[in-house]
Structures are given as structure tokens and as C-alpha cells.
Scaffold this active site. Structure first.
Site, PDB file in Angstrom:
ATOM      1  N   ASN A  63       0.819  -1.222   0.000  1.00 18.06           N
ATOM      2  CA  ASN A  63       0.000   0.000   0.000  1.00 18.06           C
ATOM      3  C   ASN A  63       0.850   1.269   0.000  1.00 18.06           C
ATOM      4  O   ASN A  63       0.400   2.337  -0.422  1.00 18.06           O
ATOM      5  CB  ASN A  63      -0.874   0.088   1.268  1.00 18.06           C
ATOM      6  CG  ASN A  63      -1.860  -1.040   1.417  1.00 18.06           C
ATOM      7  OD1 ASN A  63      -2.185  -1.434   2.542  1.00 18.06           O
ATOM      8  ND2 ASN A  63      -2.351  -1.591   0.316  1.00 18.06           N
ATOM      9  N   GLN A  65       3.246   2.527  -1.553  1.00  9.95           N
ATOM     10  CA  GLN A  65       3.585   3.201  -2.819  1.00  9.95           C
ATOM     11  C   GLN A  65       2.622   4.358  -3.113  1.00  9.95           C
ATOM     12  O   GLN A  65       2.971   5.296  -3.802  1.00  9.95           O
ATOM     13  CB  GLN A  65       3.545   2.109  -3.921  1.00  9.95           C
ATOM     14  CG  GLN A  65       3.426   2.591  -5.350  1.00  9.95           C
ATOM     15  CD  GLN A  65       2.075   2.208  -5.959  1.00  9.95           C
ATOM     16  OE1 GLN A  65       1.106   1.911  -5.250  1.00  9.95           O
ATOM     17  NE2 GLN A  65       1.997   2.207  -7.284  1.00  9.95           N
ATOM     18  N   ARG A  66       1.410   4.300  -2.587  1.00  7.26           N
ATOM     19  CA  ARG A  66       0.420   5.341  -2.915  1.00  7.26           C
ATOM     20  C   ARG A  66      -0.393   5.825  -1.719  1.00  7.26           C
ATOM     21  O   ARG A  66      -1.018   6.879  -1.786  1.00  7.26           O
ATOM     22  CB  ARG A  66      -0.546   4.833  -3.995  1.00  7.26           C
ATOM     23  CG  ARG A  66      -1.372   3.643  -3.542  1.00  7.26           C
ATOM     24  CD  ARG A  66      -2.089   2.943  -4.665  1.00  7.26           C
ATOM     25  NE  ARG A  66      -2.852   1.813  -4.148  1.00  7.26           N
ATOM     26  CZ  ARG A  66      -2.322   0.641  -3.802  1.00  7.26           C
ATOM     27  NH1 ARG A  66      -1.025   0.436  -3.907  1.00  7.26           N
ATOM     28  NH2 ARG A  66      -3.083  -0.316  -3.327  1.00  7.26           N
ATOM     29  N   LYS A  79      -6.284   0.376   9.074  1.00 10.82           N
ATOM     30  CA  LYS A  79      -6.053   1.641   8.362  1.00 10.82           C
ATOM     31  C   LYS A  79      -6.792   2.824   8.984  1.00 10.82           C
ATOM     32  O   LYS A  79      -6.251   3.927   9.043  1.00 10.82           O
ATOM     33  CB  LYS A  79      -6.478   1.503   6.900  1.00 10.82           C
ATOM     34  CG  LYS A  79      -5.481   0.750   6.065  1.00 10.82           C
ATOM     35  CD  LYS A  79      -5.889   0.763   4.593  1.00 10.82           C
ATOM     36  CE  LYS A  79      -4.976  -0.145   3.807  1.00 10.82           C
ATOM     37  NZ  LYS A  79      -5.408  -0.278   2.413  1.00 10.82           N
ATOM     38  N   ASN A 124     -14.130  -0.975  -4.285  1.00 13.08           N
ATOM     39  CA  ASN A 124     -14.916  -2.093  -4.822  1.00 13.08           C
ATOM     40  C   ASN A 124     -16.327  -1.642  -5.143  1.00 13.08           C
ATOM     41  O   ASN A 124     -16.863  -0.709  -4.549  1.00 13.08           O
ATOM     42  CB  ASN A 124     -14.909  -3.286  -3.852  1.00 13.08           C
ATOM     43  CG  ASN A 124     -15.641  -2.964  -2.577  1.00 13.08           C
ATOM     44  OD1 ASN A 124     -16.858  -3.077  -2.506  1.00 13.08           O
ATOM     45  ND2 ASN A 124     -14.909  -2.509  -1.546  1.00 13.08           N
ATOM     46  N   CYS A 178      -8.578  -1.400  -8.045  1.00 13.13           N
ATOM     47  CA  CYS A 178      -7.216  -0.974  -8.303  1.00 13.13           C
ATOM     48  C   CYS A 178      -6.167  -1.991  -7.882  1.00 13.13           C
ATOM     49  O   CYS A 178      -5.090  -2.038  -8.460  1.00 13.13           O
ATOM     50  CB  CYS A 178      -6.990   0.434  -7.808  1.00 13.13           C
ATOM     51  SG  CYS A 178      -6.463   0.849  -6.236  1.00 13.13           S
ATOM     52  N   CYS A 312     -44.338  18.337  13.724  1.00 14.04           N
ATOM     53  CA  CYS A 312     -45.718  18.752  13.504  1.00 14.04           C
ATOM     54  C   CYS A 312     -46.576  18.057  14.537  1.00 14.04           C
ATOM     55  O   CYS A 312     -46.087  17.696  15.606  1.00 14.04           O
ATOM     56  CB  CYS A 312     -46.153  18.438  12.071  1.00 14.04           C
ATOM     57  SG  CYS A 312     -46.147  16.685  11.678  1.00 14.04           S
TER      58      CYS A 312
END
Ligand SMILES: [Zn+2]
Length: 355
Positions: A63, A65-66, A79, A124, A178, A312
Site C-alpha cells: 500500500n 507506494q500510494r 487503516k 470495490n 485498483c 408537527c
């Protein structure tokens, strides 16, 4: 206001009032991967008052890398929790709520209820459509983004009169997410930042959002293309009037009397009585009087970002008012289940001083 936000407060059309709107705003970020990392960091930095972070996944070496929020020392951690720690360090002035579970039909409505804007960074189709359809039904703005290989998309969907995600992509395809096709690390970052811009602009009421437009980013050629969206007359979600009515489930918006005082306090909500002046004079639980029949012509007296609780006599009129406000673009709405007719004299007396 401190100097943390000085550079945006000095912007024309932003100012102190824009900052106040951000600090009162509640944004739910679903998916804390590459999109969510960039998105949440900028929302936290900008001072969005409450951020909800949803992810049941753990930080993996592949993960990093981005997914720039995470550090190598956080491998194996959930996470949402790992992200909360980093975002707290970035801006300790905001509230962060962690949901370390997967979004599902069961927890969806409870999770969405507390937020004004929903930003989808999920990877997803199942989560994406579940979330989009729920936002459509609840009338909440849904900020969409996706990124795969070298190509990404972003848009903002809001309002039942506007085109929805299913007008463009009618059904969840079984295509790739991805993680199977690969992705250039910077791509979800770029899209997450575009998403963050849309969220901030929507909250502040600034400029022009991507509503009605789909932005396509090709990072290989660095070309940004724009597609004007139109409502699909055969859309499975939003096409038929009857479909929309069937989807409107008032129970999503119901508030019990016992929850009322806390809800109003926590959301700084405006209480509105939609009955007639005579009924209000006879018995009321406070709040502003705005009779249902006058509501369409008096919408400009209300702020679209304001959380509103309607009441009401028994419920039907406040449900009508709620639908009316929802169609006019109000996103944070509730009504008092059962109305004032279900309350005892004692309950009515006890809530008068609070509202
Ligand atoms: Zn549609």
C-alpha cells in the site's frame, strides 16, 4: 481563529465564515486507501470539524507506494486507526471518528446519519453502489472518485432531480478494482485531492462543483476531460418518479423525543414547527414556526448546510416538509417521530427551556 487557517481565511469568498462552515461540517471518508489518504489529509488540514474514517483493512507493504498517510512502522495496523493517529498529529483541533468495520447494509444508515457529506474512496463496486444508493435516498451529497491503472474519475452527485451515478454506470460491473489491475501511485493522490476540493467547495458554497459533470483524468497523457452528465430515462435508480417515492423511507430520518435535546445540541440544529400558528400557540416544544404551506416560498430564510429538525402534530406534515427541503438541496434533516401529539404535558414542559 488561529493562524493555522490564515491562508484560506484571507481568500476572497472564503473568509472567517467559510472557516466556520468547515469547522461545523461533518464528512465521512469511506475507504482509507490511496484516495482516502490524500482526501482526509487535506480535509483535516483545512479544518473540517468532524471526520469519520471507514476501513476494515490493515496497512500492507504494497500500500505504501500510494497510501501516503501510512508509515512503514504501521504495517499490520487497521487503516482507519492508523490514519486517525496521523491526522490527529496533523490537526489536533478536529474530531476524528474511527469505524474499523466494512460498510454494509446493516451499519450503513447509522454511519451516514451523522454526516453532511460523504466522500467515497472505496475500491470495490459493492461498497460504491451501496453507498451511492443510500446517499441518493437520504439526499446526502456523494463525492465520487475512482482510480485504476493510469485513469481516474471524479464527480459530485446530489439531489434526486440531478443525474446519479447509475445514470452513467447502471450496474456494478464485475470489473477490476485498483489492486488487481495495478495503479500508478500518484493517480489516487491526484483524484483524492480533487475530491477534497469538491468537498471543501460544497461545504463553503464556493465556486462551481463537479455536480452534473464527470471529470476524467488520464495521467499517462496528462489530459483532463469533462463529460456533461444527463439523467438517463431508463436509470434503474432515479428514472421513475414512482421509483423515487418507493425509495424514500422516512424511518431513516426519524428522531425520537428522547434523542431530541442531545441531537439539537450536538448538531447545533434548528428546530422548526411546520404546523399552523394557532396550533403552535396552543402547544409547542419551542423552535421556529414555519408552516408547511409557506415553506416553498420561504426557503431562502434557511441555510442549506444547517441541520434541521422538523416537527408537527403527528408526523406526516414534517415528512412532507422534509421531502420538500431534501429536493431543494438540504442534506441534514430529521423529523420528530410521532409529533407533539405523542408527548405528555410533562415532556413538553421539560423541553421548553432548552429550545
Ligand atoms: Zn440515475
Amino acid at each position: 481563529m488561529n493562524s493555522r487557517y490564515a491562508q484560506q481565511i484571507k481568500l476572497s469568498e472564503f473568509g472567517v465564515s467559510g472557516q466556520e462552515k468547515l469547522s461545523n461540517a461533518r464528512v465521512l471518508c469511506v475507504g482509507m486507501g490511496g484516495l482516502g489518504s490524500a482526501l482526509s489529509a487535506y480535509l483535516a488540514g483545512a479544518g473540517v470539524g468532524t471526520l469519520g474514517l471507514v476501513d476494515d483493512d490493515c496497512v500492507d507493504l504494497s500500500n505504501l507506494q500510494r497510501q501516503t498517510l501510512y508509515r512503514s512502522r504501521q504495517l499490520g495496523q487497521n487503516k482507519a486507526f492508523a490514519a486517525a493517529a496521523e491526522l490527529n498529529a496533523l490537526n489536533p483541533e478536529i474530531q476524528i471518528k474511527v469505524y474499523s468495520e466494512r460498510l454494509s447494509q446493516q451499519n450503513l444508515n447509522t454511519m451516514l446519519a451523522d454526516y453532511d457529506v460523504i466522500a467515497d474512496g472505496s475500491d470495490n463496486f459493492q461498497t460504491r453502489y451501496l453507498l451511492h444508493d443510500a446517499c441518493f435516498t437520504l439526499g446526502k451529497p456523494y463525492v465520487y472518485a475512482s482510480a485504476s491503472a493510469y485513469e481516474g474519475y471524479c464527480s459530485l452527485f446530489h439531489g434526486q432531480q440531478a443525474p446519479c451515478l447509475r445514470c452513467i454506470f447502471p450496474n456494478p460491473s464485475t470489473g477490476s478494482s485498483c489492486s488487481d489491475e495495478g495503479v500508478l501511485g500518484v493517480l489516487p493522490g491526484i483524484l483524492g485531492l480533487i475530491q477534497a476540493s469538491e468537498v471543501i467547495k460544497w461545504i463553503v458554497g464556493l465556486g462551481e462543483t463537479l455536480a452534473g459533470r464527470l471529470l476524467r483524468v488520464d495521467v499517462k497523457t496528462m489530459r483532463f476531460k469533462e463529460l456533461t452528465l444527463t439523467k438517463d430515462p431508463s436509470c434503474p435508480l432515479c428514472s421513475q418518479r414512482s421509483g423515487i417515492t418507493a425509495l424514500f423511507d422516512p424511518s431513516h430520518f426519524a428522531l425520537h423525543f428522547e434523542e431530541l435535546a442531545t441531537f439539537i445540541k450536538e448538531h447545533n440544529a434548528l428546530l422548526i414547527d411546520v404546523r399552523n400558528p394557532e396550533e403552535h400557540a396552543a402547544i409547542n416544544i419551542g423552535g421556529r414556526l414555519l408552516p408547511l404551506h409557506e415553506l416553498p416560498s420561504r426557503l431562502d430564510e434557511l441555510e442549506k448546510q444547517q441541520t434541521i429538525v422538523l416537527y408537527c402534530k403527528a408526523g406526516p406534515r414534517s415528512i412532507k416538509a422534509l421531502q420538500l427541503l431534501q429536493e431543494a438541496g438540504f442534506s441534514s434533516l430529521r423529523y420528530l417521530k410521532g409529533g407533539v401529539s405523542e408527548l405528555s404535558q410533562q415532556q413538553i414542559l421539560q423541553c421548553e427551556p432548552q429550545v
